[in-house]
Design an enzyme around this catalytic site. Structure first.
Site, PDB file in Angstrom:
ATOM      1  N   GLY A 189      -7.099  18.854  18.673  1.00 31.65           N
ATOM      2  CA  GLY A 189      -6.625  20.223  18.502  1.00 31.65           C
ATOM      3  C   GLY A 189      -6.778  21.069  19.757  1.00 31.65           C
ATOM      4  O   GLY A 189      -6.210  22.149  19.844  1.00 31.65           O
ATOM      5  N   GLY A 190      -7.558  20.596  20.726  1.00 37.37           N
ATOM      6  CA  GLY A 190      -7.717  21.376  21.949  1.00 37.37           C
ATOM      7  C   GLY A 190      -9.142  21.835  22.175  1.00 37.37           C
ATOM      8  O   GLY A 190      -9.461  22.413  23.207  1.00 37.37           O
TER       9      GLY A 190
ATOM     10  N   GLN B 281       0.776  -1.241   0.000  1.00 38.02           N
ATOM     11  CA  GLN B 281       0.000   0.000   0.000  1.00 38.02           C
ATOM     12  C   GLN B 281       0.810   1.296   0.000  1.00 38.02           C
ATOM     13  O   GLN B 281       0.476   2.240  -0.729  1.00 38.02           O
ATOM     14  CB  GLN B 281      -0.961   0.007   1.212  1.00 38.02           C
ATOM     15  CG  GLN B 281      -1.859   1.215   1.216  1.00 38.02           C
ATOM     16  CD  GLN B 281      -2.937   1.243   2.282  1.00 38.02           C
ATOM     17  OE1 GLN B 281      -3.500   2.271   2.552  1.00 38.02           O
ATOM     18  NE2 GLN B 281      -3.249   0.123   2.908  1.00 38.02           N
TER      19      GLN B 281
ATOM     20  N   GLU C 129       1.494  -1.460   8.298  1.00 40.86           N
ATOM     21  CA  GLU C 129       0.676  -0.372   8.836  1.00 40.86           C
ATOM     22  C   GLU C 129       0.640  -0.269  10.367  1.00 40.86           C
ATOM     23  O   GLU C 129       1.030   0.738  10.952  1.00 40.86           O
ATOM     24  CB  GLU C 129      -0.753  -0.551   8.301  1.00 40.86           C
ATOM     25  CG  GLU C 129      -1.794   0.367   8.875  1.00 40.86           C
ATOM     26  CD  GLU C 129      -1.590   1.820   8.479  1.00 40.86           C
ATOM     27  OE1 GLU C 129      -1.501   2.081   7.283  1.00 40.86           O
ATOM     28  OE2 GLU C 129      -1.537   2.689   9.369  1.00 40.86           O
TER      29      GLU C 129
ATOM     30  N   ASP D  82       0.617   3.565   6.065  1.00 42.23           N
ATOM     31  CA  ASP D  82       0.784   3.217   4.647  1.00 42.23           C
ATOM     32  C   ASP D  82       0.525   4.394   3.707  1.00 42.23           C
ATOM     33  O   ASP D  82       1.435   5.040   3.218  1.00 42.23           O
ATOM     34  CB  ASP D  82      -0.154   2.065   4.282  1.00 42.23           C
ATOM     35  CG  ASP D  82       0.370   0.730   4.793  1.00 42.23           C
ATOM     36  OD1 ASP D  82       1.564   0.628   5.085  1.00 42.23           O
ATOM     37  OD2 ASP D  82      -0.423  -0.209   4.890  1.00 42.23           O
TER      38      ASP D  82
HETATM   39  N1  CAO Z   1      11.861  -9.823  -9.499  1.00 42.33           N
HETATM   40  C1  CAO Z   1      12.608 -10.544  -8.670  1.00 42.33           C
HETATM   41  N2  CAO Z   1      12.638 -10.396  -7.328  1.00 42.33           N
HETATM   42  C2  CAO Z   1      11.804  -9.446  -6.841  1.00 42.33           C
HETATM   43  C3  CAO Z   1      10.989  -8.657  -7.656  1.00 42.33           C
HETATM   44  C4  CAO Z   1      11.040  -8.875  -9.053  1.00 42.33           C
HETATM   45  N3  CAO Z   1      10.299  -8.173  -9.896  1.00 42.33           N
HETATM   46  N4  CAO Z   1      10.286  -7.811  -6.866  1.00 42.33           N
HETATM   47  C5  CAO Z   1      10.662  -8.071  -5.593  1.00 42.33           C
HETATM   48  N5  CAO Z   1      11.566  -9.062  -5.575  1.00 42.33           N
HETATM   49  C6  CAO Z   1      12.227  -9.632  -4.398  1.00 42.33           C
HETATM   50  C7  CAO Z   1      13.063  -8.648  -3.628  1.00 42.33           C
HETATM   51  O1  CAO Z   1      14.270  -8.440  -4.293  1.00 42.33           O
HETATM   52  C8  CAO Z   1      13.212  -9.365  -2.293  1.00 42.33           C
HETATM   53  O2  CAO Z   1      14.215 -10.351  -2.406  1.00 42.33           O
HETATM   54  P1  CAO Z   1      15.333 -10.646  -1.272  1.00 42.33           P
HETATM   55  O3  CAO Z   1      14.635 -10.493   0.049  1.00 42.33           O
HETATM   56  O4  CAO Z   1      15.732 -12.049  -1.585  1.00 42.33           O
HETATM   57  O5  CAO Z   1      16.421  -9.674  -1.433  1.00 42.33           O
HETATM   58  C9  CAO Z   1      11.886 -10.118  -2.169  1.00 42.33           C
HETATM   59  O6  CAO Z   1      11.251 -10.016  -3.436  1.00 42.33           O
HETATM   60  C10 CAO Z   1      10.953  -9.671  -1.091  1.00 42.33           C
HETATM   61  O7  CAO Z   1      10.958  -8.295  -0.883  1.00 42.33           O
HETATM   62  P2  CAO Z   1      10.362  -7.634   0.448  1.00 42.33           P
HETATM   63  O8  CAO Z   1      11.304  -7.798   1.592  1.00 42.33           O
HETATM   64  O9  CAO Z   1      10.063  -6.240   0.116  1.00 42.33           O
HETATM   65  O10 CAO Z   1       8.992  -8.423   0.670  1.00 42.33           O
HETATM   66  P3  CAO Z   1       8.305  -9.053   1.971  1.00 42.33           P
HETATM   67  O11 CAO Z   1       7.020  -9.612   1.485  1.00 42.33           O
HETATM   68  O12 CAO Z   1       9.202  -9.987   2.695  1.00 42.33           O
HETATM   69  O13 CAO Z   1       8.042  -7.823   2.931  1.00 42.33           O
HETATM   70  C11 CAO Z   1       7.165  -5.656   3.499  1.00 42.33           C
HETATM   71  C12 CAO Z   1       6.963  -6.936   2.707  1.00 42.33           C
HETATM   72  C13 CAO Z   1       6.070  -4.683   3.098  1.00 42.33           C
HETATM   73  C14 CAO Z   1       7.069  -5.943   5.010  1.00 42.33           C
HETATM   74  C15 CAO Z   1       8.546  -5.068   3.171  1.00 42.33           C
HETATM   75  O14 CAO Z   1       8.626  -4.882   1.787  1.00 42.33           O
HETATM   76  C16 CAO Z   1       8.849  -3.755   3.873  1.00 42.33           C
HETATM   77  O15 CAO Z   1       9.150  -3.704   5.061  1.00 42.33           O
HETATM   78  N6  CAO Z   1       8.829  -2.655   3.096  1.00 42.33           N
HETATM   79  C17 CAO Z   1       9.193  -1.345   3.583  1.00 42.33           C
HETATM   80  C18 CAO Z   1       8.116  -0.778   4.428  1.00 42.33           C
HETATM   81  C19 CAO Z   1       6.803  -0.701   3.714  1.00 42.33           C
HETATM   82  O16 CAO Z   1       6.656  -0.128   2.673  1.00 42.33           O
HETATM   83  N7  CAO Z   1       5.801  -1.281   4.343  1.00 42.33           N
HETATM   84  C20 CAO Z   1       4.449  -0.986   3.921  1.00 42.33           C
HETATM   85  C21 CAO Z   1       3.825  -2.050   3.257  1.00 42.33           C
HETATM   86  S1  CAO Z   1       2.150  -1.572   3.040  1.00 42.33           S
HETATM   87  O17 CAO Z   1       1.409  -2.225   4.370  1.00 42.33           O
END
Ligand code: CAO
Length: 416
Positions: free
Chosen positions: A248-249, A17, A140, A169
């Protein structure tokens, strides 16, 4: 009609998101947003909380309108090559991967800056760089807790509470959009790109500014006079949860209207703004309160604020929330009905303004979404459907100079 961001090319390497909300906003305003997704699966929200089998979930469609979708495995050398070409001709790359993911993929800030020194690289992370939690993945509710919203939301006799609004988010995505637009204006002056980083914790805290104000006031005087705990309750050394009191108060509360016994949303929010005291008394049929020393000032009212709210509730008991607001608005009293999602979805004013829009979609039929909350005199942002997974892969690759045979070969090795 040309849109101000037309000609700005954005690589949308975002998911879930926070990032998608940012790039969707920029797409509404004319940017060419290319969402890069993993072949076969794409953004995880395409599958999350599906309401129609085999069709993209609303979670995805409502955050990815007006974009193109390019499938690309950016861990394969051939996929990296495509991404490098795209980077060379784009203005912005937006990402919200977990900490270090982009570096592990081989696209550190240094490498991106080397490939395209004019490119703006915009990131969302849970915590800012160098923070002692900067290795954490964040969603979030985690951000709401880390940013001060949870400890200050809810009732004093209950646990910390999460807001339904996406403070962690979408709010962070909006901050990032402001950062990107600022960096684009900066680039016009310097010719250089830069890194723009926004953390979810910081963005939540930015919206909890008045609570940090209250922390300092509490430390100085030991109480917060606009909180329900004043003057009879206890204050500790941290800002307490104030229930439905105004941040806001201005003292205010959610008050019952006709039908509350069966309708959980038969309420209005009523604010006792200092200057509105006289009209409030007139509206309630309590003219004797206007000059009564026990009611005349905000300070005098606070010790018996709940008794005042009780009197207002008695006045509300034979009025629906809509009838009550229709009376109170004539007296300039700040108030609103507590609206449900159903009421908002069908609100004719929101439909007319383009805040609630119905969007045709190739697989879903049509779906409702929230359009641009920002209105312009010279532009009306149109909301178009979110892309199917990989819908624009051929178009984007052809634009980068790949032939039909090249694209076939990339598909064979599952790089796109
Ligand atoms: N091709 C190949 N690999 C891809 C890719 C693509 N097109 N797109 C993503 N990937 C890979 C990434 O390189 C990553 O690989 P490694 O971990 O092996 O290096 C993997 O997919 C996973 O990425 P991620 O860590 O972002 O995904 P997750 O599901 O484990 O975590 C989240 C999700 C949201 C917790 C994490 O991305 C995060 O903390 N993001 C920053 C904060 C944020 O934006 N959070 C809000 C999310 S909205 O609620």
């Amino acid at each position: 009609m040309t849109k101000p961001l037309e000609g700005v090319k954005i690589i949308d390497f975002t998911h879930v998101q926070a990032g998608p909300a940012c790039t969707q906003l920029l797409a509404w305003f004319g940017a060419d947003v290319i969402k890069v997704e993993r072949p076969g699966s794409g953004d995880v929200t395409r599958n999350q909380l599906r309401d129609i089998p085999d069709a993209d979930a609303l979670y995805f469609t409502m955050l990815n309108s007006n974009k193109k979708s390019l499938t690309l495995d950016t861990k394969k050398p051939e996929g990296k090559e495509v991404l490098e070409k795209l980077i060379r001709e784009s203005d912005v790359l937006v990402e919200n991967f977990g900490p270090g993911a982009l570096d592990r993929m081989g696209f550190s800030w240094e490498r991106l800056n080397e490939l395209n020194p004019k490119m703006i690289v915009a990131s969302v992370k849970g915590f800012s760089d160098g923070h002692h939690y900067d290795d954490l993945k964040v969603y979030e509710n985690v951000a709401q807790c880390a940013g001060g919203a949870a400890s200050t939301t809810g009732f004093w006799d209950g646990p910390p509470t999460i807001s339904a609004a996406a403070l962690g988010d979408s709010n962070t995505g909006m901050h990032l959009a402001i950062g990107i637009l600022t960096a684009l204006l900066g680039r016009d002056k310097t010719g250089k790109g830069q890194k723009v980083a926004v953390s979810m914790q910081d963005s939540v805290l930015n919206l909890c500014r008045v609570k940090l104000r209250d922390q300092q006031r509490l430390e100085r005087v030991g109480y917060l006079e606009e909180y329900p705990q004043y003057p009879h309750g206890e204050f500790s050394d941290v800002v307490p949860r104030g229930g439905n009191a105004g941040g806001g108060g201005q003292p205010g509360w959610v008050l019952k209207c006709k039908g509350w016994e069966t309708d959980p949303n038969a309420y209005i929010y009523f604010t006792i703004q200092g200057h509105a005291w006289e009209p409030i008394c007139k509206a309630l049929g309590k003219p004797e309160w206007i000059d009564d020393p026990a009611y005349k000032t905000a300070e005098a009212r606070q010790p018996h604020i709940f008794e005042i709210f009780g009197t207002i509730e008695a006045w509300l008991s034979d009025k629906t929330k809509f009838e009550a607001v229709d009376i109170l608005r004539k007296f300039d009293i700040p108030c609103a009905p507590v609206l449900t999602m159903k009421e908002l979805a069908n609100d004719p004013s929101l439909r007319a303004s383009g805040t609630i829009v119905e969007v045709p979609h190739k697989k879903r039929g049509s779906y409702l979404t929230v359009g641009s909350p920002i209105k312009f005199s010279d532009m009306k942002p149109e909301v178009t459907a979110s892309p199917l997974l990989g819908e624009h892969t051929d178009e984007v690759l052809a634009g980068l100079g790949y032939s039909k045979q090249d694209i076939f070969n990339l598909r064979e090795i599952k790089a796109v």
